[in-house]
Design an enzyme around this catalytic site. Structure first.
Site, PDB file in Angstrom:
ATOM      1  N   CYS A 164       0.828  -1.212   0.000  1.00 16.24           N
ATOM      2  CA  CYS A 164       0.000   0.000   0.000  1.00 16.24           C
ATOM      3  C   CYS A 164       0.862   1.262   0.000  1.00 16.24           C
ATOM      4  CB  CYS A 164      -0.905   0.050   1.223  1.00 16.24           C
ATOM      5  SG  CYS A 164      -2.124  -1.263   1.278  1.00 16.24           S
TER       6      CYS A 164
ATOM      7  N   CYS B 136      10.496   3.815  34.770  1.00 14.95           N
ATOM      8  CA  CYS B 136      10.588   5.000  35.623  1.00 14.95           C
ATOM      9  C   CYS B 136       9.585   4.930  36.763  1.00 14.95           C
ATOM     10  CB  CYS B 136      10.320   6.265  34.793  1.00 14.95           C
ATOM     11  SG  CYS B 136      11.821   7.086  34.218  1.00 14.95           S
TER      12      CYS B 136
END
Lengths: 108, 284
Positions: free
Chosen positions: B103, B245
Site C-alpha cells: 500500500c 521509571c
C-alpha cells in the site's frame, strides 16, 4: 545456517597509494554460546562465528579467532595499508560450516 | 523502628545525590548524522511548556563515547534493528497477501510520519501511537496477527519508521480531539507516584542536568525513541521506559499500551515539539 545473518562492511571508496585506511565490519549473528536452554529445557546448540579473515588482492590482512564469550553481532574495526587498487574480501566462518562473505573494491 | 530509620537515611542519601556535578560531556556538541543530516538537539521550549525555556535532546546529556556511537549509522547498534524493520516492511504477511510496501510503497515515503505520532485517528475515534497504527494496518489491511506492543517486531518497525524521519522536527498535535488526552498526560506527568513520591517532573524538569547517583538526568525527551540502551543491548520502547521509571519510584505501574501511557506518550512527545526525530538513538 543461523537465521538473520547479514554481513556489513564499511570501506572508503578510494584512497591514495600507501594510505592507511580504517575498515569497519559488523555481522548480525546470534553467537549462540551453547550454554543456554530453550523454553523446553533443551540445550540450544552452539553456533558462533569462530573465525574472521580479511584479504586484500589475495594477501591476508587480518585473521581472527573468536571464542564463545564474544557477544552477539560481532564488530571489528581495524586499519589496513592500501598499496594499490584492488578488492578487500571479508569472510566469516560459522560453527555450523556456513561461510559468509562480503567484498569491497577500493580505487587508488 | 530500625526499618524506618534505614528508610529515612536512604531518602536523605538520595536527596544528597541530587547536586550539580561537572558535566561529563561537551554540552555544546552538535549532532550531525552521517556527516550530512544536521539534527536539532537544542530548541526553544514550545509555548505550552510553562516551566522550561529551552529543551534538550537526551543525546546532549550522554558521554562523548555514547554520543559518538550515534553519529554514524554503521556505529549505531540500533540500526541493526531498524534494518530488520525495513526488511519486514517489504515482507508479505497475513491472509491478504500484502506487505506494508504493497500500500505505502517505499518506506522512505513514510518520512515525517513518526514526527506527528501519537496522533488522533478520526475514523476510529481514538488516540493512536505509531505502534497501534501499524497493528491496525496489520489486522485490517493485511489480515495478519498484531505484533506484541513494545517488543521485538513492533519496536523494529517503529525504529525503521523513525529512521526515515530523522532530522525532521517533532510536531505532535495537542489541540482539537487530542486535547483531553494531552491534559490527562500532563496530569500524570506532574503526579507523584510510588513510595518515593516522585513525579516525572521532579527528575526531568526540576533536576535535569543534575546527577541522581551516577545517572546524568536528562529532560526525559522521547524524540530519540526507540532507543538502543547500552545497559541491555537492545531497542527500548518509550512506554517500556515509562514503566521502568514508575517502577523505580516503587509504584504499581501502568502497562505499555494502557490509556494512561498512551496519554503520557502524547504529552511527553509534545514537550519535545521542535527537536529532531532522532530514533533509533543510543543511550546508556
Amino acid at each position: 545456517m543461523a537465521s538473520g545473518v547479514k554481513p556489513r562492511v564499511k570501506v572508503p571508496k578510494s584512497a591514495s597509494a600507501g594510505e592507511v585506511i580504517t575498515i569497519k565490519t559488523l555481522i548480525s549473528h546470534t553467537m549462540e554460546s551453547g550454554q543456554r536452554k530453550d523454553s523446553d529445557g533443551n540445550i540450544i546448540p552452539r553456533s558462533i562465528i569462530n573465525r574472521f579473515t580479511c584479504d586484500f588482492n589475495g594477501q591476508n590482512v587480518i585473521d581472527i579467532t573468536l571464542e564463545p564469550a564474544i557477544s552477539t553481532n560481532p564488530y571489528f574495526e581495524f586499519e589496513a595499508k592500501v598499496p594499490e587498487a584492488g578488492e578487500f574480501k571479508f569472510t566469516w566462518y560459522d560453527d555450523d560450516g556456513s561461510v559468509y562473505e562480503d567484498a569491497k573494491s577500493i580505487s587508488v | 523502628m530500625k526499618n524506618s530509620r534505614t528508610m529515612i537515611s536512604a531518602v536523605a542519601a538520595a536527596a544528597l545525590c541530587v547536586v550539580a556535578m561537572p558535566a561529563a560531556a561537551d554540552e555544546n556538541a552538535n549532532l550531525v548524522l552521517n556527516g550530512e543530516i544536521e539534527m536539532t538537539v537544542r530548541a526553544p521550549a514550545p509555548a505550552h511548556l510553562e516551566n522550561l525555556s529551552e529543551i534538550f535532546s537526551g543525546w546532549v546529556f550522554r558521554s562523548d563515547e555514547t554520543q559518538a556511537m550515534q553519529l554514524d549509522d554503521f556505529d549505531n547498534p540500533a540500526m541493526i534493528f531498524a534494518e530488520e524493520g525495513m526488511d519486514n516492511w517489504a515482507e508479505v504477511d497475513g491472509s491478504e497477501g500484502k506487505s506494508c510496501a504493497s500500500c505505502h510503497g517505499d518506506i522512505e515515503s513514510m518520512a515525517g510520519v513518526k514526527a506527528v505520532y501519537p496522533k488522533w485517528n478520526e475514523e476510529a475515534g481514538e488516540l493512536r501511537t505509531i505502534q497501534m497504527q501499524v497493528n491496525d494496518c496489520r489486522e485490517n489491511q493485511m489480515g495478519a496477527e498484531p505484533w506484541k506492543v513494545d517488543a521485538g517486531d513492533a519496536l523494529n518497525m517503529e525504529a525503521a519508521l523513525a529512521a526515515v524521519s530523522r532530522g525532521m522536527p517533532v510536531n505532535v498535535a495537542i489541540d482539537g480531539p487530542a486535547a483531553p488526552y494531552w491534559e490527562q498526560g500532563k496530569e500524570i506527568y506532574y503526579t507523584r507516584f510510588g513510595q518515593l513520591e516522585l513525579a516525572c517532573s521532579n527528575c526531568h524538569e526540576d533536576n535535569y542536568d543534575n546527577y541522581i547517583r551516577a545517572d546524568h538526568l536528562s529532560q526525559g525527551q522521547i524524540n530519540g525513541f526507540p532507543a538502543y540502551r547500552l545497559k541491555n543491548a537492545k531497542l527500548n520502547g518509550v512506554q517500556g521506559r515509562f514503566k521502568g521509571c514508575v517502577r523505580d519510584s516503587i509504584a504499581e505501574t501502568f502497562s505499555p499500551n494502557s490509556p494512561e501511557f498512551i496519554a503520557l506518550e502524547l504529552y511527553v512527545a509534545s514537550r519535545g515539539n521542535g527537536l529532531s526525530v532522532e530514533g533509533p538513538s543510543v543511550r546508556n
